[in-house]
Motif scaffolding. Sequence first.
Motif, PDB file in Angstrom:
ATOM      1  N   GLU A 191       3.534  41.645  66.775  1.00 24.21           N
ATOM      2  CA  GLU A 191       3.965  40.821  67.892  1.00 24.21           C
ATOM      3  C   GLU A 191       2.806  39.971  68.431  1.00 24.21           C
ATOM      4  OE1 GLU A 191       6.921  40.347  69.194  1.00 24.21           O
ATOM      5  OE2 GLU A 191       7.902  41.705  67.789  1.00 24.21           O
ATOM      6  N   LEU A 192       1.618  40.606  68.479  1.00 19.92           N
ATOM      7  CA  LEU A 192       0.449  39.875  68.978  1.00 19.92           C
ATOM      8  C   LEU A 192       0.092  38.729  68.038  1.00 19.92           C
ATOM      9  CD1 LEU A 192      -1.752  39.733  71.122  1.00 19.92           C
ATOM     10  CD2 LEU A 192      -3.123  41.302  69.741  1.00 19.92           C
ATOM     11  N   GLN A 193       0.219  38.977  66.730  1.00 19.59           N
ATOM     12  CA  GLN A 193      -0.054  37.904  65.778  1.00 19.59           C
ATOM     13  C   GLN A 193       0.926  36.749  65.958  1.00 19.59           C
ATOM     14  OE1 GLN A 193       0.046  39.831  61.962  1.00 19.59           O
ATOM     15  NE2 GLN A 193      -2.087  40.524  62.079  1.00 19.59           N
ATOM     16  N   GLY A 221       1.762  31.343  68.044  1.00 14.25           N
ATOM     17  CA  GLY A 221       2.391  30.406  68.965  1.00 14.25           C
ATOM     18  C   GLY A 221       1.397  29.868  69.989  1.00 14.25           C
ATOM     19  N   LEU A 222       0.485  30.753  70.421  1.00 13.97           N
ATOM     20  CA  LEU A 222      -0.501  30.327  71.411  1.00 13.97           C
ATOM     21  C   LEU A 222      -1.458  29.299  70.816  1.00 13.97           C
ATOM     22  CD1 LEU A 222      -1.577  30.730  74.279  1.00 13.97           C
ATOM     23  CD2 LEU A 222      -3.013  32.578  73.401  1.00 13.97           C
ATOM     24  N   GLU A 223      -1.846  29.521  69.549  1.00 11.80           N
ATOM     25  CA  GLU A 223      -2.733  28.556  68.901  1.00 11.80           C
ATOM     26  C   GLU A 223      -2.065  27.194  68.796  1.00 11.80           C
ATOM     27  OE1 GLU A 223      -3.856  30.206  65.206  1.00 11.80           O
ATOM     28  OE2 GLU A 223      -5.219  31.705  66.055  1.00 11.80           O
ATOM     29  N   MET A 254       0.279  26.122  70.737  1.00  4.15           N
ATOM     30  CA  MET A 254       0.381  25.590  72.097  1.00  4.15           C
ATOM     31  C   MET A 254      -0.961  25.021  72.557  1.00  4.15           C
ATOM     32  SD  MET A 254       1.662  27.604  75.517  1.00  4.15           S
ATOM     33  CE  MET A 254       3.150  28.129  74.636  1.00  4.15           C
ATOM     34  N   VAL A 255      -2.049  25.775  72.280  1.00  6.11           N
ATOM     35  CA  VAL A 255      -3.372  25.296  72.672  1.00  6.11           C
ATOM     36  C   VAL A 255      -3.713  24.004  71.932  1.00  6.11           C
ATOM     37  CG1 VAL A 255      -5.838  25.822  72.551  1.00  6.11           C
ATOM     38  CG2 VAL A 255      -4.236  27.574  73.325  1.00  6.11           C
ATOM     39  N   ARG A 256      -3.357  23.971  70.650  1.00 12.67           N
ATOM     40  CA  ARG A 256      -3.622  22.760  69.877  1.00 12.67           C
ATOM     41  C   ARG A 256      -2.867  21.566  70.458  1.00 12.67           C
ATOM     42  NH1 ARG A 256      -2.006  24.658  65.550  1.00 12.67           N
ATOM     43  NH2 ARG A 256      -3.955  25.673  64.953  1.00 12.67           N
ATOM     44  N   ASP A 257      -1.594  21.804  70.812  1.00 16.70           N
ATOM     45  CA  ASP A 257      -0.808  20.712  71.402  1.00 16.70           C
ATOM     46  C   ASP A 257      -1.388  20.296  72.750  1.00 16.70           C
ATOM     47  OD1 ASP A 257       0.830  20.855  69.205  1.00 16.70           O
ATOM     48  OD2 ASP A 257       2.357  22.112  70.196  1.00 16.70           O
ATOM     49  N   ARG A 258      -1.731  21.302  73.564  1.00 15.87           N
ATOM     50  CA  ARG A 258      -2.277  20.975  74.878  1.00 15.87           C
ATOM     51  C   ARG A 258      -3.631  20.260  74.745  1.00 15.87           C
ATOM     52  NH1 ARG A 258       2.114  21.810  75.645  1.00 15.87           N
ATOM     53  NH2 ARG A 258       3.146  23.213  77.142  1.00 15.87           N
ATOM     54  N   THR A 259      -4.421  20.689  73.758  1.00 14.94           N
ATOM     55  CA  THR A 259      -5.707  20.025  73.546  1.00 14.94           C
ATOM     56  C   THR A 259      -5.510  18.576  73.135  1.00 14.94           C
ATOM     57  OG1 THR A 259      -6.686  22.136  72.881  1.00 14.94           O
ATOM     58  CG2 THR A 259      -7.881  20.143  72.284  1.00 14.94           C
ATOM     59  N   ALA A 260      -4.538  18.362  72.254  1.00 10.44           N
ATOM     60  CA  ALA A 260      -4.246  16.986  71.853  1.00 10.44           C
ATOM     61  C   ALA A 260      -3.774  16.165  73.039  1.00 10.44           C
ATOM     62  CB  ALA A 260      -3.200  16.989  70.734  1.00 10.44           C
ATOM     63  N   ASP A 261      -2.923  16.791  73.872  1.00 11.50           N
ATOM     64  CA  ASP A 261      -2.455  16.075  75.065  1.00 11.50           C
ATOM     65  C   ASP A 261      -3.616  15.750  75.998  1.00 11.50           C
ATOM     66  OD1 ASP A 261       0.084  16.266  74.063  1.00 11.50           O
ATOM     67  OD2 ASP A 261       0.632  18.035  75.275  1.00 11.50           O
ATOM     68  N   LEU A 262      -4.490  16.732  76.187  1.00  9.16           N
ATOM     69  CA  LEU A 262      -5.641  16.498  77.053  1.00  9.16           C
ATOM     70  C   LEU A 262      -6.562  15.418  76.479  1.00  9.16           C
ATOM     71  CD1 LEU A 262      -6.591  20.157  78.089  1.00  9.16           C
ATOM     72  CD2 LEU A 262      -5.614  18.373  79.545  1.00  9.16           C
ATOM     73  N   GLN A 263      -6.720  15.448  75.157  1.00 11.23           N
ATOM     74  CA  GLN A 263      -7.558  14.432  74.536  1.00 11.23           C
ATOM     75  C   GLN A 263      -6.966  13.042  74.734  1.00 11.23           C
ATOM     76  OE1 GLN A 263     -10.557  15.050  73.144  1.00 11.23           O
ATOM     77  NE2 GLN A 263     -10.792  12.828  73.020  1.00 11.23           N
ATOM     78  N   ARG A 264      -5.641  12.958  74.555  1.00 11.26           N
ATOM     79  CA  ARG A 264      -4.988  11.665  74.775  1.00 11.26           C
ATOM     80  C   ARG A 264      -5.111  11.239  76.245  1.00 11.26           C
ATOM     81  NH1 ARG A 264      -1.185  13.855  71.072  1.00 11.26           N
ATOM     82  NH2 ARG A 264       0.098  14.640  72.793  1.00 11.26           N
ATOM     83  N   ALA A 265      -4.892  12.223  77.147  1.00  7.35           N
ATOM     84  CA  ALA A 265      -5.021  11.897  78.562  1.00  7.35           C
ATOM     85  C   ALA A 265      -6.446  11.461  78.904  1.00  7.35           C
ATOM     86  CB  ALA A 265      -4.620  13.101  79.412  1.00  7.35           C
ATOM     87  N   ASN A 266      -7.423  12.156  78.302  1.00  2.64           N
ATOM     88  CA  ASN A 266      -8.815  11.787  78.554  1.00  2.64           C
ATOM     89  C   ASN A 266      -9.116  10.383  78.034  1.00  2.64           C
ATOM     90  OD1 ASN A 266     -11.544  12.457  79.379  1.00  2.64           O
ATOM     91  ND2 ASN A 266     -12.024  12.512  77.197  1.00  2.64           N
ATOM     92  N   ASP A 267      -8.577  10.091  76.849  1.00  4.50           N
ATOM     93  CA  ASP A 267      -8.769   8.740  76.307  1.00  4.50           C
ATOM     94  C   ASP A 267      -8.136   7.695  77.230  1.00  4.50           C
ATOM     95  OD1 ASP A 267     -10.054   9.896  74.190  1.00  4.50           O
ATOM     96  OD2 ASP A 267      -8.302   9.874  72.856  1.00  4.50           O
ATOM     97  N   GLU A 268      -6.933   8.041  77.727  1.00  9.79           N
ATOM     98  CA  GLU A 268      -6.275   7.104  78.632  1.00  9.79           C
ATOM     99  C   GLU A 268      -7.080   6.914  79.914  1.00  9.79           C
ATOM    100  OE1 GLU A 268      -3.694   5.224  78.223  1.00  9.79           O
ATOM    101  OE2 GLU A 268      -3.261   5.935  76.188  1.00  9.79           O
ATOM    102  N   ILE A 269      -7.613   8.032  80.441  1.00 10.02           N
ATOM    103  CA  ILE A 269      -8.422   7.932  81.660  1.00 10.02           C
ATOM    104  C   ILE A 269      -9.666   7.089  81.413  1.00 10.02           C
ATOM    105  CG2 ILE A 269      -9.846   9.280  83.250  1.00 10.02           C
ATOM    106  CD1 ILE A 269      -7.770  11.503  83.005  1.00 10.02           C
ATOM    107  N   GLN A 270     -10.287   7.285  80.260  1.00  8.41           N
ATOM    108  CA  GLN A 270     -11.480   6.509  79.955  1.00  8.41           C
ATOM    109  C   GLN A 270     -11.148   5.022  79.834  1.00  8.41           C
ATOM    110  OE1 GLN A 270     -13.219   8.231  76.467  1.00  8.41           O
ATOM    111  NE2 GLN A 270     -14.024  10.023  77.549  1.00  8.41           N
ATOM    112  N   ARG A 271     -10.032   4.760  79.151  1.00  3.21           N
ATOM    113  CA  ARG A 271      -9.629   3.351  79.042  1.00  3.21           C
ATOM    114  C   ARG A 271      -9.292   2.774  80.422  1.00  3.21           C
ATOM    115  NH1 ARG A 271      -7.208   5.152  74.158  1.00  3.21           N
ATOM    116  NH2 ARG A 271      -5.237   5.569  75.217  1.00  3.21           N
ATOM    117  N   PHE A 272      -8.588   3.593  81.226  1.00  2.45           N
ATOM    118  CA  PHE A 272      -8.235   3.136  82.566  1.00  2.45           C
ATOM    119  C   PHE A 272      -9.495   2.892  83.397  1.00  2.45           C
ATOM    120  CE2 PHE A 272      -7.320   4.205  87.022  1.00  2.45           C
ATOM    121  CZ  PHE A 272      -6.355   3.247  87.296  1.00  2.45           C
TER     122      PHE A 272
END
Length: 511
Positions: free
Chosen positions: A235-237, A242-244, A246-264
Amino acid sequence: MLDTSPESSAASPDAPARATTLSQRNFGYKVLALVALGFLAVLAAGISAGLLVGRVQTDTGWVEHTFQVQQQVQSLALDLQNLRTSRALNRLRHQNALNSPEAADYANTYRNIHTKLDSLARLTRDNPRQAERLAAFHIWLQRYVAVSAPGTFIGPADPVPQVNNHLFEQLQVLTVGLFGEEQHLLSLRIANERASIAIFWKVLTAAGILLVIVAIGSVTVIRRYTVDLAGSRDELQKLNAGLEDMVRDRTADLQRANDEIQRFAYIVSHDLRSPLVNVLGFTSELSSALKPLDALIERAEAEAPQIVEESARLAVREDLPEAIGFIRTSTQKMDRLINAILRLSREGSRTVAPERIDMNALVDGVIGAIKHRIDEEGITVRVASNLPPIISDRLAIEQVFSNLVENAVKYLKKGRPGEIDIRGRALGAQIIYEIQDNGRGIDPRDHARVFDLFRRSGVQDQPGEGIGLANVRALVYRLGGLIDVRSALDQGATFILTLPAVFTGEKEQAK
């Protein structure tokens, strides 16, 4: 209606953890109880076995003792028979002569009988009945020897043979009594020995059965826990997988958001610069326009002072210069802030290029760039000769150390000779660098805020906009590291950099 209170929302996530902890605790108690039971069983079996072995050895010793007594009694009976035989042969062959071979055999046998009687007395001194028989045996033996020894008178009507036979029969009866007593004791002692051996085997059997039960119980408990543990691991695996994701998706989202903030930030700061330049330009024009106005006021005061109003004079000579100076100072500060934001934005979009860096050479370059300030302030800088090298982005590392060393030089404690120590050490896959000074220090309440953008701590008597440490933290984070500070007011500050020895790339750091 949904219950969104903190208590109800916090109870659900903690319930599985509490259940797991309780299950592990119960498992530990069961295993501990089984191990303790097995240990007690082995201990009890060992103690019982030791006691029973001692008892068996004691019983065996008594059995051997009884056999020894019986052997002595049998030998005594044989000597009695030899004594009678020697007497009879002496009478038949030599007419009761004292110097015949049979007489010598008679004397030797008599001595042997006395020796065996002494031995039997020692062996049976714990048995009153045997002691009485041996005492009677001594008496009857003396009587028998008195009438049967070689050299005793024998006549035609001598009654000695009849007396001799009677005495010999009494000795035989005592010998049989001695042997019978030992035979009875032998039966009892053999029975005790067999009973002790039986108890010994029963104890061993019971201990063995108990150990088997404990082993089966332990195996059952451990197997059940292992099955549960395997299920929990699966179950932990699944959760980790799933957590990995999720973290990967959230990291990608954060990276995109960071890029957007930098561009902004870049767009906003770039667009703000145009009107800001206009404001600075018009401020200069206003400042230039004040000169002819001031000259006009001076001429009017000289030629027609009655037409010059006090408010006009104050406006031209005090209010307008003060307002223009305020506008110029504010626009210059805004220009510096916009430039800092642009630098941060450009730094965030710059490609990191890791390479092997000789840290001693890099630190020497940083110190050399501000050596004139260090010499002017009389600061002592000590750099460890064995700074561990690192594989990372040279420009980012240089900016980090430059900012931290410049801060150490900038925020000295007045009246205290400045000292700066730079050292480093490797710790596994990480490298830790420390920049320590003895300056004015930082209030512990401000340790976190000094890394925030546009935030400063302590007395604001030095130029700066509160951007340097924020830039340092952003650079360190981008290189996969951490930065921390240890400091107290008037006790200096130590900035601690923890960086990976080998920078593997931003994508790998985010995973």
